[in-house]
Design a protein around this motif. Structure first.
Motif, PDB file in Angstrom:
ATOM      1  N   LEU A 230      67.401  25.735 -39.188  1.00 23.98           N
ATOM      2  CA  LEU A 230      68.306  24.737 -38.601  1.00 23.98           C
ATOM      3  C   LEU A 230      67.512  23.569 -38.022  1.00 23.98           C
ATOM      4  O   LEU A 230      67.885  22.409 -38.188  1.00 23.98           O
ATOM      5  CB  LEU A 230      69.160  25.387 -37.512  1.00 23.98           C
TER       6      LEU A 230
ATOM      7  N   LEU B 118      66.454  31.674 -39.123  1.00 20.71           N
ATOM      8  CA  LEU B 118      67.616  30.788 -39.165  1.00 20.71           C
ATOM      9  C   LEU B 118      67.427  29.596 -38.223  1.00 20.71           C
ATOM     10  O   LEU B 118      67.718  28.453 -38.585  1.00 20.71           O
ATOM     11  CB  LEU B 118      68.865  31.586 -38.778  1.00 20.71           C
ATOM     12  N   LEU B 119      66.934  29.868 -37.019  1.00 17.86           N
ATOM     13  CA  LEU B 119      66.779  28.771 -36.057  1.00 17.86           C
ATOM     14  C   LEU B 119      65.738  27.772 -36.556  1.00 17.86           C
ATOM     15  O   LEU B 119      65.909  26.559 -36.399  1.00 17.86           O
ATOM     16  CB  LEU B 119      66.390  29.322 -34.683  1.00 17.86           C
TER      17      LEU B 119
ATOM     18  N   LEU C 210      72.272  30.236 -49.955  1.00 13.43           N
ATOM     19  CA  LEU C 210      73.274  31.283 -49.755  1.00 13.43           C
ATOM     20  C   LEU C 210      74.158  31.424 -51.003  1.00 13.43           C
ATOM     21  O   LEU C 210      74.468  32.533 -51.435  1.00 13.43           O
ATOM     22  CB  LEU C 210      74.124  30.923 -48.549  1.00 13.43           C
TER      23      LEU C 210
ATOM     24  N   LEU D  48      67.339  35.827 -37.202  1.00 16.75           N
ATOM     25  CA  LEU D  48      67.695  34.756 -36.273  1.00 16.75           C
ATOM     26  C   LEU D  48      66.546  33.759 -36.126  1.00 16.75           C
ATOM     27  O   LEU D  48      66.761  32.546 -36.178  1.00 16.75           O
ATOM     28  CB  LEU D  48      68.060  35.363 -34.915  1.00 16.75           C
TER      29      LEU D  48
ATOM     30  N   LEU E  55      60.190  30.157 -27.218  1.00 16.56           N
ATOM     31  CA  LEU E  55      61.381  30.927 -27.586  1.00 16.56           C
ATOM     32  C   LEU E  55      61.200  31.562 -28.962  1.00 16.56           C
ATOM     33  O   LEU E  55      61.587  32.705 -29.187  1.00 16.56           O
ATOM     34  CB  LEU E  55      62.594  29.991 -27.585  1.00 16.56           C
TER      35      LEU E  55
ATOM     36  N   GLY F  77      68.848  19.204 -37.886  1.00 17.90           N
ATOM     37  CA  GLY F  77      68.627  18.303 -36.768  1.00 17.90           C
ATOM     38  C   GLY F  77      68.756  18.941 -35.403  1.00 17.90           C
ATOM     39  O   GLY F  77      68.827  18.246 -34.389  1.00 17.90           O
ATOM     40  N   THR F  78      68.790  20.277 -35.318  1.00 13.43           N
ATOM     41  CA  THR F  78      68.802  20.915 -34.004  1.00 13.43           C
ATOM     42  C   THR F  78      67.399  20.877 -33.399  1.00 13.43           C
ATOM     43  O   THR F  78      66.424  20.551 -34.082  1.00 13.43           O
ATOM     44  CB  THR F  78      69.275  22.374 -34.105  1.00 13.43           C
ATOM     45  N   VAL F  79      67.305  21.206 -32.106  1.00 14.85           N
ATOM     46  CA  VAL F  79      66.028  21.031 -31.406  1.00 14.85           C
ATOM     47  C   VAL F  79      65.615  22.285 -30.643  1.00 14.85           C
ATOM     48  O   VAL F  79      65.083  22.214 -29.545  1.00 14.85           O
ATOM     49  CB  VAL F  79      66.089  19.829 -30.442  1.00 14.85           C
ATOM     50  N   PHE F  80      65.854  23.459 -31.243  1.00 10.16           N
ATOM     51  CA  PHE F  80      65.510  24.705 -30.549  1.00 10.16           C
ATOM     52  C   PHE F  80      64.046  24.727 -30.100  1.00 10.16           C
ATOM     53  O   PHE F  80      63.725  25.214 -29.027  1.00 10.16           O
ATOM     54  CB  PHE F  80      65.751  25.904 -31.457  1.00 10.16           C
TER      55      PHE F  80
ATOM     56  N   SER G 262      62.841  17.274 -26.831  1.00  6.84           N
ATOM     57  CA  SER G 262      64.290  17.167 -26.648  1.00  6.84           C
ATOM     58  C   SER G 262      64.864  18.337 -25.865  1.00  6.84           C
ATOM     59  O   SER G 262      66.058  18.593 -25.933  1.00  6.84           O
ATOM     60  CB  SER G 262      64.982  17.086 -28.015  1.00  6.84           C
ATOM     61  N   GLY G 263      64.011  19.086 -25.175  1.00  7.70           N
ATOM     62  CA  GLY G 263      64.526  20.179 -24.363  1.00  7.70           C
ATOM     63  C   GLY G 263      64.420  21.545 -24.989  1.00  7.70           C
ATOM     64  O   GLY G 263      64.868  22.533 -24.418  1.00  7.70           O
ATOM     65  N   GLY G 264      63.836  21.620 -26.210  1.00 10.92           N
ATOM     66  CA  GLY G 264      63.667  22.936 -26.839  1.00 10.92           C
ATOM     67  C   GLY G 264      62.444  23.663 -26.301  1.00 10.92           C
ATOM     68  O   GLY G 264      61.678  23.124 -25.501  1.00 10.92           O
ATOM     69  N   GLN G 265      62.275  24.908 -26.709  1.00 10.19           N
ATOM     70  CA  GLN G 265      61.163  25.718 -26.212  1.00 10.19           C
ATOM     71  C   GLN G 265      60.439  26.422 -27.353  1.00 10.19           C
ATOM     72  O   GLN G 265      60.955  27.391 -27.903  1.00 10.19           O
ATOM     73  CB  GLN G 265      61.676  26.777 -25.240  1.00 10.19           C
TER      74      GLN G 265
ATOM     75  N   PHE H 214      66.781  40.075 -35.538  1.00 11.70           N
ATOM     76  CA  PHE H 214      66.097  39.067 -34.726  1.00 11.70           C
ATOM     77  C   PHE H 214      65.171  38.204 -35.565  1.00 11.70           C
ATOM     78  O   PHE H 214      65.030  37.016 -35.298  1.00 11.70           O
ATOM     79  CB  PHE H 214      65.350  39.737 -33.570  1.00 11.70           C
TER      80      PHE H 214
END
Ligand SMILES: [Cu+2]
Lengths: 69, 612, 187
Positions: B281, B277-278, B44, B274, B300, B286-289, B294-297, B271
């Motif tokens: 991340l 970006l996800l 960025l 997004l 999605l 360390g996110t788990v989308f 860990s509960g992500g999909q 979109f």
């Protein structure tokens, strides 16, 4: 109109808006902590109303195509 | 010079950003340097630095700090390498940049076809093949999304509506100068070993693959920024900058198509931003989308991605429809048939494009109850598409057709898109799709739509507007040779691919069962034949630009505004603002004039126009 | 030239109107981003919120952001009136409140890091949503700081559009929070 009066006129919609936003936020908080059914729907409606208040009173959505402030 | 400044400022931005991210990482107890996290965060800053260096600071931002802006003094060819705000310069910048990208991606396609000529891994191993395939797809999608809108949406659209420039010229320059970082990211990705997800970048693979994947995400994200900014500019331009008398239903259909495309781009590009970006991340923060453990999909991702990427198909094809209808009317010497229905078709596609995305996910494990609605919506969207097709056919009917090179390309679009569109109806059908998902049938289908439709129209547009842009004519005979060579090569490549797909040939593989070898070899031969056709184009394009015979103002005898001014147009396009009197397609209507451009006798001609 | 009056008149849009339309289209586009984030949040979490999320901080920062919208509103009106001194004063108040909001988010992040780290379902959504929003707040603060400095020096006495644009952006960021706050804290 004197300058002070002009300021008061310009201030009043803003004051109305911020007071209603504060009240609505308080209602949101109470609704969610009261743990009643249908809170999701209520919170959605309140959020939409709050957004509408900001868009109309603060952002002057109606003036997109107009000259005045 | 500009570019050097941009690179230096971009590098400084990267270093500053990296230092900031490393400081935060060190403070939170992690190892300071980790290439992906640091790069993702610093990107960025690097982008900001690049934009400031390339001209935003000198010509735009200095007044924000109380300093006078620099005067823009660049002239001649150097303008094409500077932060120039003339929509005509920006149009050429877009055209050349994306043509270069197109030819590079085409070379990757040649490499893939060479590998697929025979069974086994001949020159590429599976990983290398996947990298090449992914880059080919990504770059071609970028070309299809941005080339026509960027080049002709910028160059021709403002002139067609009688404006002197876009609504926000500086923002326009910014949207172009966001493209070079896209190229940098793609190159970095290639040099760092590529990525193996294809242009769709499905999670969870895209979260786990090597660092090249991150640069793919950054490239797509940056192109998204450029698209959104450019789309916003086009929408505001069409709404506010039309000449007097240029009512909505007097707009040339090309302007309508770009306008609708820009609306799609403004809404849906967010979109894909997004989605990228996800993934970034998940890779770096360390996110788990998309991590099911860990509960992500993972699904999605596909939903968010296709919510952009199906409308993106229309971002690619609607400008092609606009160009085709434009050519068909001018070269049939007839008014555009059912103009309002064609506009309605464009708007109908726009309205429906957001409710069909899951047809890409019939085999992805989505809820079965959703299959039928998405089947239905997908097949329904062929109705507004049909309006456009019928408008073209109705215009051709009993027309006095002039088979110029751009007209040949327009007819080529109609032929190819018919095949691409009809095979799309098969693929929208769930039982068929379940069989054909991920086969070459799909590959053939979308190449018929995007290459056969979108890119054919792009080349038609180049032949059509080249005289206006350069002031020189292209060689007609070479143009015709190019068209027929490309048309035959294209169909020879992609028609057999339908059969390959029906026989079960999978996409995105470097090797296949021996039974498919002869068909694959035939496809490869067709591909090489198609590839060589562009040599003729390039020779014609470059030679004509340098030495072509001078072009008259209106070599095609067309009625739209851009042909009523000199070739190439002067800086401000029109001497005085034109006044539009009638619709642009009044061929064969005696005394009908599209617009009055001022000069001698304006009032008389105006009176005539008003009475007519 | 009298006959031109009978023609449909277009292209009569002033620069101010052009700018306003563009700004609103930008908000429209950004709305799609935030809508996408909200849908993502409900897809992953349903209607649950984490019980350890701090209700006190949530309410406080929400109130602060709303209050900053009021001061921003006053700044814009003062700017349109050409009242340099009052514009500057209200801009600085908005800046201050915005900075407190960011500090509040940072404070909460420190707490949240141990309660629900980014590697958990709720943490993933929480940090992403507050992070993207805070990014917009910080860019808004940068704009406001520039506006404050320029308005102080009288550069907007003639044309208040930059103040209007910056303030509208600030309101927009507030509208986003109107939806994010219940989605992250209440429900
Ligand atoms: Cu699709």
């Amino acid at each position: 109109m004197t300058e002070i009066a002009a300021k008061a006129v310009e201030r009043s919609p803003g004051v109305t808006a911020i007071v209603s936003l504060a009240v609505l936020t308080a209602v949101e908080f109470v609704v969610s902590s009261a743990d009643i059914s249908g809170s999701l729907a209520m919170l959605t409606v309140i959020a939409l109303v709050k957004a509408a208040v900001i868009l109309s009173a603060f952002m002057h959505l109606r003036n997109v195509l107009r000259e005045e402030g | 010079m500009t570019i050097v400044r941009g690179v230096v400022a971009g590098a400084v931005g990267y270093v500053l950003g990296a230092a900031l991210i490393m400081a935060i990482r060190a403070a939170s107890g992690a190892a300071a340097w980790e290439v992906e996290s640091v790069t993702a965060g610093a990107w960025l800053f690097a982008l900001t630095g690049w934009l400031l260096g390339v001209g935003v600071w000198r010509y735009w931002a200095r007044p924000w700090f109380g300093r006078p802006a620099d005067t823009y003094t660049t002239t001649g060819w150097r303008r094409y390498f500077d932060f120039d705000t003339d929509h005509k310069v920006i149009g050429v910048q877009y055209l050349i940049t994306f043509l270069t990208m197109f030819f590079m991606a085409g070379l990757f396609a040649m490499l893939m076809r060479y590998e697929l000529m025979g069974v086994g891994e001949d020159i590429l191993n599976s990983d290398q093949y996947n990298s090449i395939m992914s880059l080919h797809g990504t770059m071609m999608v970028f070309v299809a999304v941005a080339a026509t809108v960027g080049a002709f949406g910028n160059y021709v659209l403002p002139i067609m509506i009688g404006a002197d420039d876009m609504a926000y010229p500086k923002l326009n320059a910014l949207s172009f100068w966001l493209v070079p970082p896209v190229l940098v990211a793609l190159t970095a990705s290639f040099l760092l070993g590529g990525y193996d997800t294809g242009w769709t970048g499905y999670a969870p693979l895209s979260v786990k693959n090597d660092v090249g994947g991150l640069f793919f995400n950054l490239a797509f994200f940056s192109l998204g920024l450029s698209s959104i900014v450019g789309a916003l500019n086009i929408i505001v331009t069409v709404i506010t900058m039309r000449a007097r008398g240029m009512t909505w239903f007097r707009l040339p259909i090309f302007v309508w198509s770009i306008f609708v495309t820009a609306i799609l781009s403004l809404i849906f590009t967010q979109f894909v931003g997004l989605a990228m970006l996800l993934v970034i991340l998940d890779r770096t923060a360390g996110t788990v989308f998309f991590d099911p453990a860990s509960g992500g999909q993972p699904l999605l991702y596909q939903n968010v991605f296709w919510f952009y990427s199906h409308p993106a198909v229309y971002i690619m094809i609607l400008p092609a429809f606009g160009i085709t209808l434009e050519m068909v009317s001018h070269f049939s010497r007839k008014p555009l048939f059912a103009y309002r229905w064609a506009v309605g078709g464009l708007l109908g596609i726009m309205g429906m494009s957001s409710v069909v995305w899951a047809h890409h996910m019939f085999t992805s494990g989505m809820a079965e109850a959703l299959r039928k609605p998405f089947l239905a919506s997908t097949e329904l969207i062929s109705i507004p598409t049909g309006f456009i097709f019928l408008s073209a056919l109705g215009t051709l009917w009993l027309g006095r057709i002039r088979y110029t090179v751009p007209m040949l390309f327009a007819l080529g679009v109609l032929f190819n898109f018919l095949i691409g569109g009809l095979t799309g109806v098969f693929l929208a059908d769930v039982p068929v799709d379940i069989q054909l998902q991920d086969t070459y049938f799909v590959v053939a289908h979308f190449h018929y739509v995007i290459l056969g439709g979108g890119i054919f129209a792009l080349f038609g547009a180049i032949y059509y507007w080249f005289p206006k842009m350069t002031g020189r004519m292209m060689n007609n005979r070479l143009g015709k040779v190019h068209f027929w060579w490309m048309m035959v090569g294209f169909n020879a490549t992609f028609l057999p691919m339908f059969i390959l797909g029906l026989q079960g040939m999978n996409r995105r593989i470097a090797d296949y069962t021996p039974g498919l070898e002869s068909a694959n070899r035939a496809v490869s031969m067709g591909g090489f034949f198609l590839g060589t056709s562009f040599v003729i184009f390039l020779a014609n394009f470059i030679w004509s630009w340098v030495k072509g015979p001078p072009a008259p103002d209106n070599p095609w005898g067309a009625r739209t505004l851009e042909w009523q001014i000199p070739s190439p147009p002067p800086h401000e396009n029109f001497e005085i603002p034109p006044i539009v009197l009638a619709d642009p397609y009044g061929y064969g209507e005696p005394g009908s004039v599209h617009a009055d451009l001022g000069g001698n006798g304006r009032s008389e001609s105006l009176e005539e126009g008003v009475q007519a | 030239m009298t006959t031109t009056e009978t023609l449909p008149m277009e292209h009569t849009t002033s620069r101010l109107q052009i700018n306003r339309i563009g700004l609103w289209l930008f908000f429209f586009s950004e709305t799609m981003l935030f809508a996408g984030i909200l849908v993502t949040r409900f897809t992953l979490l349903g209607t649950e919120v984490h019980e350890e999320v701090s209700q006190t901080i949530g309410l406080i920062i929400t109130a602060i952001l709303l209050a900053s919208s009021y001061t921003a509103f006053r700044a814009e009106h003062a700017a349109h009136r050409g009242d340099r001194e009052e514009t500057t004063r209200y801009l600085s108040m908005t800046l201050g409140l915005g900075a407190v909001f960011v500090a509040g988010v940072a404070f909460e992040w420190a707490e949240a890091f141990s309660a629900f780290p980014p590697g958990t379902e709720f943490g993933t959504v929480f940090f992403t949503m507050t992070g993207i929003h805070a990014f917009h707040v910080i860019t808004g603060l940068i704009f406001l700081a520039l506006l404050w400095n320029n308005s102080r020096q009288g550069r907007y006495d003639a044309d208040a559009w930059p103040v209007e644009a910056g303030v509208k952006y600030w309101h927009f960021v507030d509208v986003v929070w109107v939806f994010f706050y219940p989605a992250l804290y209440l429900l």
